[in-house]
Design a protein around this motif. Structure first.
Motif, PDB file in Angstrom:
ATOM      1  N   GLY A   1       0.811  -1.210   0.000  1.00 37.66           N
ATOM      2  CA  GLY A   1       0.000   0.000   0.000  1.00 37.66           C
ATOM      3  C   GLY A   1       0.842   1.257   0.000  1.00 37.66           C
ATOM      4  O   GLY A   1       2.069   1.219  -0.156  1.00 37.66           O
TER       5      GLY A   1
ATOM      6  N   ARG B   1     -10.940   3.163  -2.794  1.00 35.99           N
ATOM      7  CA  ARG B   1      -9.707   2.720  -2.143  1.00 35.99           C
ATOM      8  C   ARG B   1      -9.981   2.286  -0.705  1.00 35.99           C
ATOM      9  O   ARG B   1     -10.826   2.868  -0.010  1.00 35.99           O
ATOM     10  CB  ARG B   1      -8.670   3.847  -2.133  1.00 35.99           C
ATOM     11  N   ASP B   2      -9.248   1.267  -0.243  1.00 36.07           N
ATOM     12  CA  ASP B   2      -9.277   0.872   1.163  1.00 36.07           C
ATOM     13  C   ASP B   2      -8.323   1.783   1.931  1.00 36.07           C
ATOM     14  O   ASP B   2      -7.146   1.888   1.577  1.00 36.07           O
ATOM     15  CB  ASP B   2      -8.835  -0.586   1.326  1.00 36.07           C
TER      16      ASP B   2
ATOM     17  N   ALA C   1      -1.879  -3.187   7.362  1.00 36.58           N
ATOM     18  CA  ALA C   1      -2.693  -2.505   6.352  1.00 36.58           C
ATOM     19  C   ALA C   1      -1.912  -2.306   5.058  1.00 36.58           C
ATOM     20  O   ALA C   1      -2.447  -2.504   3.956  1.00 36.58           O
ATOM     21  CB  ALA C   1      -3.177  -1.157   6.895  1.00 36.58           C
TER      22      ALA C   1
ATOM     23  N   HIS D   1      -3.525  -1.384   1.339  1.00 34.28           N
ATOM     24  CA  HIS D   1      -4.359  -0.241   1.688  1.00 34.28           C
ATOM     25  C   HIS D   1      -3.564   1.071   1.640  1.00 34.28           C
ATOM     26  O   HIS D   1      -2.331   1.069   1.703  1.00 34.28           O
ATOM     27  CB  HIS D   1      -4.937  -0.415   3.096  1.00 34.28           C
TER      28      HIS D   1
END
Length: 213
Positions: A6, A35-36, A88, A93
């Protein structure tokens, strides 16, 4: 197929700069684009980090020494990095963090006088080599920023005001250290004028973040 790592974006700035507002605005825009996003903050973020935050920022804790302050900041950060941020990023992410090691460099390293070498030595242990892909410094003149912060604290009856209550010379050192950081690391750090309307600041934030995505 392994997920691509990410993107890690941090928001920095003096008290009252509006960085937290800009982080939330960017998060909403990214989510609306599919988007996350992980939003986190320091000191704080994780439940354990929030307990450390209360010690660090409570106005009653005026006896807290600079070295203790630095180590507590990194204790909260180490928990945030391992529990939330790295997982994450591994999932691909976008991670938006309200303050990171640059804050410790500026507040404890420069304004408190502990020095950059000590900050980076502890950073190597706590952050496991993690460096933001992009750091946005929302800049604002010291008097305006402090006035904003004090109005906010009065409105919310916030007790997390220990840093805000420092004298103005401390906060001027903080601002100048942020501006120097932007000069020293222009590839990673972008300085944005936070003294304008929120929408204008948000447009500059998006211009800086967009190419990373």
């Amino acid at each position: 197929m392994t997920k691509a790592r990410g993107v890690f974006v941090t928001f920095e700035g003096p008290e009252g700069s509006g960085k937290s507002t800009q982080l939330r605005t960017l998060a909403a825009k990214l989510r609306s684009a599919g988007r996350d996003v992980l939003e986190t903050a320091e000191p704080g973020g994780t439940p354990i980090g929030m307990q450390i935050r209360r010690v660090l920022l409570d106005a009653a804790n005026q006896e807290l020494r600079p070295t203790t302050e630095l180590l507590l900041m990194f204790a909260a950060r180490a928990q945030n990095v391992e529990e939330w941020i790295l997982p994450a990023l591994a999932q691909g992410h976008v991670v938006l963090c309200d303050r990171f090691t640059d804050s410790t460099l500026v507040y404890q390293g420069v304004a408190r006088g502990l020095g950059a070498e000590l900050v980076y030595e502890v950073d190597r242990i706590a952050c496991r080599g993690l460096v933001p892909d992009l750091t946005l410094v929302i800049d604002i003149d010291t008097e305006t920023g402090l006035a904003r912060a004090h109005r906010r604290n009065a409105r919310t009856k916030d007790v997390e005001t220990r840093i805000d209550e420092h004298d103005i010379s401390f906060h001027r050192k903080v601002r100048e250290a942020y501006r120097q950081l932007a000069t020293d690391e222009p590839k990673r750090v972008t300085l944005i004028d936070g003294g304008r309307a929120e929408a204008a600041v948000a447009a500059d934030v998006w211009s800086a973040v967009g190419p990373l995505l």
